[in-house]
Design an enzyme around this catalytic site. Structure first.
Site, PDB file in Angstrom:
ATOM      1  N   ARG A 106     -15.580 -54.278  24.514  1.00  0.00           N
ATOM      2  CA  ARG A 106     -15.682 -54.367  23.053  1.00  0.00           C
ATOM      3  C   ARG A 106     -14.514 -53.622  22.422  1.00  0.00           C
ATOM      4  NH1 ARG A 106     -18.631 -50.786  21.086  1.00  0.00           N
ATOM      5  NH2 ARG A 106     -20.507 -51.216  22.281  1.00  0.00           N
ATOM      6  N   ASP A 156      -5.983 -63.985   1.979  1.00  0.00           N
ATOM      7  CA  ASP A 156      -6.502 -64.925   2.961  1.00  0.00           C
ATOM      8  C   ASP A 156      -5.420 -65.993   3.105  1.00  0.00           C
ATOM      9  OD1 ASP A 156      -7.701 -67.055   4.283  1.00  0.00           O
ATOM     10  OD2 ASP A 156      -9.666 -66.713   3.370  1.00  0.00           O
ATOM     11  N   TYR A 176     -12.955 -69.111  -1.028  1.00  0.00           N
ATOM     12  CA  TYR A 176     -13.644 -69.845   0.050  1.00  0.00           C
ATOM     13  C   TYR A 176     -15.162 -69.643  -0.083  1.00  0.00           C
ATOM     14  CZ  TYR A 176     -15.233 -70.963   4.757  1.00  0.00           C
ATOM     15  OH  TYR A 176     -15.912 -71.485   5.822  1.00  0.00           O
ATOM     16  N   LYS A 207      -8.587 -72.530  12.003  1.00  0.00           N
ATOM     17  CA  LYS A 207      -7.876 -73.608  11.318  1.00  0.00           C
ATOM     18  C   LYS A 207      -6.504 -73.844  11.955  1.00  0.00           C
ATOM     19  CE  LYS A 207     -11.613 -73.176   8.913  1.00  0.00           C
ATOM     20  NZ  LYS A 207     -11.743 -72.424   7.699  1.00  0.00           N
TER      21      LYS A 207
HETATM   22  C1  LIG Z   1     -12.623 -71.445   7.184  1.00  0.00           C
HETATM   23  C2  LIG Z   1     -12.156 -70.419   6.255  1.00  0.00           C
HETATM   24  C3  LIG Z   1     -12.654 -69.112   6.307  1.00  0.00           C
HETATM   25  C4  LIG Z   1     -13.763 -68.709   7.261  1.00  0.00           C
HETATM   26  O1  LIG Z   1     -13.395 -68.818   8.593  1.00  0.00           O
HETATM   27  P1  LIG Z   1     -14.442 -69.112   9.780  1.00  0.00           P
HETATM   28  O2  LIG Z   1     -13.554 -69.055  10.984  1.00  0.00           O
HETATM   29  O3  LIG Z   1     -15.029 -70.449   9.532  1.00  0.00           O
HETATM   30  O4  LIG Z   1     -15.457 -68.025   9.736  1.00  0.00           O
HETATM   31  C5  LIG Z   1     -12.141 -68.192   5.429  1.00  0.00           C
HETATM   32  N1  LIG Z   1     -11.185 -68.522   4.529  1.00  0.00           N
HETATM   33  C6  LIG Z   1     -10.688 -69.768   4.448  1.00  0.00           C
HETATM   34  C7  LIG Z   1      -9.641 -70.073   3.424  1.00  0.00           C
HETATM   35  C8  LIG Z   1     -11.150 -70.756   5.301  1.00  0.00           C
HETATM   36  O5  LIG Z   1     -10.660 -71.998   5.197  1.00  0.00           O
END
Ligand SMILES: *Cc1c(COP(=O)(O)O)cnc(C)c1O
Length: 385
Positions: A45, A169, A97, A194
């Site tokens: 961890r 983000d 988001y 993504k």
């Molecule tokens: C998908 C997404 C998240 C969250 O990510 P996960 O891997 O699905 O938990 C946060 N911010 C943006 C802009 C996203 O597209």
């Protein structure tokens, strides 16, 4: 050196064996010579060599110093929020988001964190909400799903004046188009699910900072809360990163063509794409995104009804109907019924998420095939109604 050369060669060759790919250390613990005498690893961890390799690679890719890998993007967001305490305030971009909105509003608010959702596309709107309790300014640029752009540099300067830190983000822009730490941000985070993973086959979250104190705090939270990314998925994210530059460049190039096609289509009401001159903050995007406008587009229909949008999103062949984005296969979704269902309708409408809004994630298929897919979907959708 071109970015893709730098990325490929930031991925280390294994010192022990010469393995050209990073080994997957599938272990929970490490054998010690005597209590506390170990090779720098005691429990998985806290530390894992595969994760450490990914954390170093993402730090370098974002121009930071310390990287952290979490189980999902939301686990990464959660770790940053855990640096706050009751009474602290966050100023957040209004069409944040959907999952982040849910976490902020339905979980952290009850622990006494105050959140102000603000239209940050005009930097001047932000200053009214900044005070000595503001600890974080939380931005996405471009935003999901309306592709709004905020001036990261200008807002970071304002936030720093009251001692607040800035989180970007950077999931939509990717480190190929935008490096927020260089624009003055303090934290950059990604849903590695993504573009970084890039193949719609894993979930991951990443955070990068420059400052050593912030890094120590994040390391403490990561180890204390335990939302780490497992070694197999670390390996897959590293593999995704090997091709992220070439994929994103291709996706951006196709997205420009697709946005141009949509902008002149008679059934389309408006197109949200930072690469279009008609976009409110096109010039800022051009400046802070290295001339790359991203692979995400959203548009609404002249017939602004849920029904029309549903007919369209079920009429494409190459654009698959699914949540998520950033993979090699093109996807589309209907935010108000899918990704943003948890956001109240009035709030959706006020942040530009119309009933007919459709979001595209452009993949690496040939742009002309994607355009003909959309073209036939407009015709087919009309027949369905
Ligand atoms: C998908 C997404 C998240 C969250 O990510 P996960 O891997 O699905 O938990 C946060 N911010 C943006 C802009 C996203 O597209």
């Amino acid at each position: 050196m071109h970015k893709s050369t730098r990325i490929i060669h930031s991925i280390p060759v294994d010192e022990l064996t010469g393995s050209i790919s990073v080994p997957i250390y599938q272990t929970a613990t490490y054998v010690q010579e005597a209590p506390g005498v170990n090779k720098g690893y005691d429990y998985a961890r806290t530390n894992n060599p595969t994760r450490a390799a990914l954390e170093k690679i993402i730090a370098e890719l974002e121009g930071g110093t310390y990287g952290f890998a979490f189980a999902t993007g939301l686990a990464a967001i959660d770790a940053i929020l855990k640096t706050l305490k009751s009474g602290d305030e966050i100023v957040a971009v209004d069409d944040i988001y959907g999952g982040a909105y849910r976490l902020f509003t339905h979980i952290y608010q009850k622990f006494g964190i105050v959140i102000h959702y603000v239209d940050t596309t005009d930097s001047s709107n932000v200053s009214a909400y900044l005070n000595e309790n503001t600890k974080l300014v939380w931005l996405e640029s471009p935003t999901n799903p309306t592709l709004k752009i905020s001036d990261i540099k200008a807002i970071a300067e304002m936030a720093h004046k009251v001692g607040a830190l800035v989180v970007i983000d950077n999931t939509f822009a990717t480190p190929i188009a935008q490096n927020p730490l260089e624009l003055g941000a303090d934290y950059v985070m990604h849903s590695g699910t993504k573009y970084l993973g890039g193949h719609s086959d894993l979930l991951a979250g990443l955070v990068v900072v420059k400052d050593e104190k912030l890094a120590e705090e994040l390391k403490f939270i990561q180890n204390s809360s335990g939302g780490i990314l497992g070694p197999q998925d670390c390996f897959l994210v590293i593999r995704g990163i090997e091709t992220v530059a070439i994929r994103v460049e291709c996706q951006c190039e196709s997205a420009v063509k697709i946005a141009d096609f949509l902008a002149t289509h008679p059934d389309v009401d408006h197109v949200n794409y930072p690469g279009l001159k008609s976009h409110k903050n096109h010039e800022i995007a051009k400046e802070q995104q290295n001339g790359l406008f991203g692979g995400m587009i959203s548009f609404s229909l002249k017939n602004d009804t849920e029904e029309a949008a549903l007919a369209f999103v079920t009429s494409t062949e190459y654009f698959k109907l699914a949540e998520s984005l950033g993979g090699v296969k093109s996807l589309l979704c209907h935010p108000s019924q899918m990704t943003h269902k948890s956001v109240p309708r009035e709030k959706r409408l006020s942040s530009g998420i119309n009933d007919s809004l459709i979001r595209l994630s452009v993949g690496i298929e040939a742009a002309e095939d994607l355009i003909s897919d959309l073209d036939q979907a407009f015709i087919k959708a009309k027949g369905l109604k």
